[in-house]
Design an enzyme around this catalytic site. Structure first.
Site, mmCIF file in Angstrom:
data_model
loop_
_atom_site.group_PDB
_atom_site.id
_atom_site.type_symbol
_atom_site.label_atom_id
_atom_site.label_comp_id
_atom_site.label_asym_id
_atom_site.label_seq_id
_atom_site.Cartn_x
_atom_site.Cartn_y
_atom_site.Cartn_z
ATOM 1 N N ASN A 109 -1.856 -2.894 14.237
ATOM 2 C CA ASN A 109 -0.910 -2.177 15.086
ATOM 3 C C ASN A 109 -1.010 -2.674 16.535
ATOM 4 O O ASN A 109 -2.076 -3.076 16.999
ATOM 5 C CB ASN A 109 -1.072 -0.653 14.988
ATOM 6 N N ALA B 238 3.156 0.538 26.353
ATOM 7 C CA ALA B 238 3.253 1.631 27.322
ATOM 8 C C ALA B 238 4.530 2.439 27.107
ATOM 9 O O ALA B 238 4.558 3.643 27.359
ATOM 10 C CB ALA B 238 3.204 1.077 28.745
ATOM 11 N N CYS C 212 3.709 -1.061 13.914
ATOM 12 C CA CYS C 212 2.717 -0.686 12.905
ATOM 13 C C CYS C 212 2.089 -1.937 12.301
ATOM 14 O O CYS C 212 2.712 -3.006 12.251
ATOM 15 C CB CYS C 212 3.368 0.118 11.794
ATOM 16 N N GLU D 132 1.560 -2.552 9.151
ATOM 17 C CA GLU D 132 2.303 -2.976 7.969
ATOM 18 C C GLU D 132 3.495 -3.841 8.370
ATOM 19 O O GLU D 132 3.807 -4.844 7.719
ATOM 20 C CB GLU D 132 2.803 -1.763 7.176
ATOM 21 N N CYS E 103 3.122 5.148 7.465
ATOM 22 C CA CYS E 103 4.063 6.138 7.991
ATOM 23 C C CYS E 103 5.371 6.061 7.192
ATOM 24 O O CYS E 103 5.582 5.140 6.396
ATOM 25 C CB CYS E 103 4.312 5.899 9.473
ATOM 26 N N CYS F 24 7.232 2.757 7.494
ATOM 27 C CA CYS F 24 6.580 1.632 6.805
ATOM 28 C C CYS F 24 6.696 1.757 5.295
ATOM 29 O O CYS F 24 6.758 0.748 4.596
ATOM 30 C CB CYS F 24 5.132 1.499 7.240
HETATM 31 ZN ZN LIG Z 1 4.249 2.533 10.112
#
Ligand SMILES: [Zn+2]
Length: 137
Positions: free
Chosen positions: A47, A51, A58, A60, A91, A94
Site C-alpha cells: 500500500n 497526504a 491498496c 492488491e 477492501c 479490491c
Molecule cells: Zn483495497
C-alpha cells in the site's frame, strides 16, 4: 482451485516481505500482496498512502498493476498480509479488482506477520458478484 502447500507458502512469504516496503506515514498500517499469474510469474505490491488520503493505493491494486505490466491476465491465487490478529482481507474495492482477473474459486490467502490465518475463495468474499462476463451477453 486447490493450491499446493509450496505455492501457498511462496505467496504468503512474498506478501509478508513486500509488506515491509509499504509507504504508510498516516495509518502506519502496512499491507502486502502477492499474485501468482497464469504464466507462473509472481507479482507483489504494497500500500502507498498519500497526504490527500483518498488517492492512496491498496497493496492488491499495486500487485495487479505489476501483473498487467508483465502481460499476466489471470490471477491463479493471491495472498494479502497485514499486522495483527484481525484478518487483513481485501477492501471492497479490491475484491472487485481481484474479480476482474479471477475465477470465483480463486484462492485468497490471508496472513499476518506470523502465519497464514485463513484461505478464502473469491466467491467467499464477493458472493453474487458482477464481472466481465456480465457485459458479454
Ligand atoms: Zn483495497
Amino acid at each position: 482451485m486447490k493450491l499446493d502447500n509450496s505455492t501457498t507458502n511462496n505467496l504468503y512469504i512474498k506478501a509478508s516481505k513486500i509488506m515491509e516496503a509499504a509507504y504508510v506515514p498516516y495509518s502506519k498500517f502496512k499491507v502486502g500482496a502477492a499474485i501468482l499469474d497464469e504464466n507462473d510469474n509472481y507479482h507483489v505490491g504494497c500500500n502507498v498512502e498519500n497526504a490527500a488520503y483518498p488517492i492512496g493505493n491498496c497493496a492488491e491494486a499495486s500487485a495487479i498493476s505489476s501483473m498487467i505490466i508483465s502481460k499476466g491476465t489471470k490471477i491463479i491465487a493471491i495472498a494479502v498480509t497485514g499486522y495483527g490478529d484481525m484478518l487483513c482481507t481485501p477492501c471492497g474495492g479490491c475484491r472487485q479488482r481481484i474479480r476482474e482477473f479471477s475465477s470465483l474459486n480463486t484462492p485468497i490467502i490471508i496472513g499476518n506477520e506470523k502465519k497464514i490465518q485463513k484461505i478464502f475463495t473469491l466467491n467467499d468474499l464477493l458472493p453474487y458478484s458482477f464481472g466481465p462476463e456480465n457485459l458479454n451477453n
